[in-house]
Design an enzyme around this catalytic site. Structure first.
Site, short mmCIF file in Angstrom:
data_model
loop_
_atom_site.label_atom_id
_atom_site.label_comp_id
_atom_site.label_asym_id
_atom_site.label_seq_id
_atom_site.Cartn_x
_atom_site.Cartn_y
_atom_site.Cartn_z
N GLY A 39 -16.59 24.24 19.94
CA GLY A 39 -15.64 23.30 19.39
C GLY A 39 -14.32 23.22 18.34
N ASP A 169 -3.49 -8.74 -2.19
CA ASP A 169 -4.16 -8.02 -3.51
C ASP A 169 -3.28 -7.37 -4.25
OD1 ASP A 169 -2.91 -5.19 -2.06
OD2 ASP A 169 -4.63 -5.01 -1.38
N LYS A 192 -8.12 -9.52 -6.24
CA LYS A 192 -9.52 -9.42 -5.75
C LYS A 192 -10.07 -8.48 -6.76
CE LYS A 192 -8.08 -6.19 -2.95
NZ LYS A 192 -8.14 -5.34 -1.14
N ASP A 218 1.11 -6.33 4.19
CA ASP A 218 0.60 -5.31 3.15
C ASP A 218 0.82 -3.86 4.44
OD1 ASP A 218 -1.31 -3.76 2.13
OD2 ASP A 218 -3.37 -5.34 2.59
#
Length: 310
Positions: A39, A169, A192, A218
């Site tokens: 890998g 938020d 929140k 956001d």
């Protein structure tokens, strides 16, 4: 002597990188990846980079291979005698870990910054960091771009009456106020509390949204839990419509289904991260032209302050 400009991309960022190079008026150089059976892999530039200004383009969203690939390419460019190496990171991954919120935890954003500098980067260019102070984690220049340049034009073209900007938020309140100030609108904020990461315990709304058309702002949308809950709360408080704007479409878990079933009329995102699925509510605005403009200015030692709206 004019310095040669070379563009290279990580494998996960090829579509955006090609668009950036095209807007710049250049093309992507070729990178060959040698893979091992376990890998492990190593990138190899298929052209000389000696004495050149090299732009390495790639977002560092999980899995960690995306970050490691960019670091290996940077190290390869340094060891091949590139004169300048700018890491163009549309989405800076691990940025949410910018401080210790409990004992015995890492500050991953600082660690990633250290790795980038150690790999040979001489400059970093990114967009809408989760926290502005991450710029200070680097001891090299950081060009921090804002997607407001892209989104505000779109919002203005919608010609929405009774427009109000909202933050989902408290952490995004500054960003929302900036948009509201530029657009001349009111701002409301959702407050929140979380039980744990990606799980909201309760949410309250600060401000009046009755008969208003709301645009939530956001920096990213991950599980879409906060965004869709905020939209529902705003709608229940009497808003006419709710749209959302988020720079980085992380969109993990069942976020696509949440957005589809939500009260959101549309979600605007950029292409800093490749979208995994097509969704009729999600509209993608490209950040490639903005990155190309700033990269051109950086190469020509020109000011980039004109590229910012807010």
């Amino acid at each position: 002597m004019n310095q040669k400009v070379l563009f290279f991309s990580t494998r996960s960022g090829l579509i955006l990188s090609e668009s950036i190079a095209d807007h710049y008026g250049n093309f992507l150089g070729k990178v060959r990846f040698l893979k091992f059976s376990d890998g492990e892999y190593t990138p190899c530039f298929e052209q000389s980079v000696r004495g050149s200004r090299v732009f390495l383009i790639g977002s560092t969203f999980p899995p960690v291979d995306n970050l490691m690939e960019l670091l290996l390419m940077c190290d390869a460019a340094r060891r091949a005698s590139a004169h300048n190496i700018t890491l163009v990171i549309p989405y800076f991954g691990w940025a949410r870990q910018d401080y210790k919120d409990r004992p015995r935890t890492p500050i991953a954003a600082k660690l990633v910054a250290n790795l980038m500098v150690a790999s040979g980067a001489t400059r970093v260019m990114t967009m809408d960091l989760h926290a502005d102070q991450i710029q200070g984690f680097f001891d090299i220049p950081v060009d921090h771009l804002y997607a407001s340049r892209i989104f505000i034009d779109y919002i203005k073209k919608l010609n929405i009456d009774q427009l109000t900007i909202a933050s989902p938020d408290m952490g995004g309140a500054k960003r929302a106020r900036s948009y509201a100030g530029y657009l001349g609108t009111d701002v409301v904020i959702c407050y929140k509390e979380r039980k744990k990461a990606n799980e909201i315990e309760f949410m309250n709304l600060i401000g009046n949204v009755k008969e208003k058309n709301i645009v939530l702002i956001d920096d990213m949308v991950d599980t879409a839990g906060t965004l869709t809950e905020a939209a529902l709360l705003i709608k229940k408080q009497g808003a006419k419509s709710v749209r959302a704007v988020a720079t980085h479409p992380v969109l993990s878990g069942n976020s696509y289904e949440k957005i589809k079933e939500s009260v959101l009329e549309e979600l605007l995102v950029t292409d800093t991260i490749p979208i995994k699925k097509n969704a009729h509510k999600i509209k993608i605005l490209s950040c490639a032209p903005l990155f190309a403009e700033v990269m051109h200015s950086v190469h020509n030692d020109e000011s980039i302050s004109s590229k910012f709206i807010i």
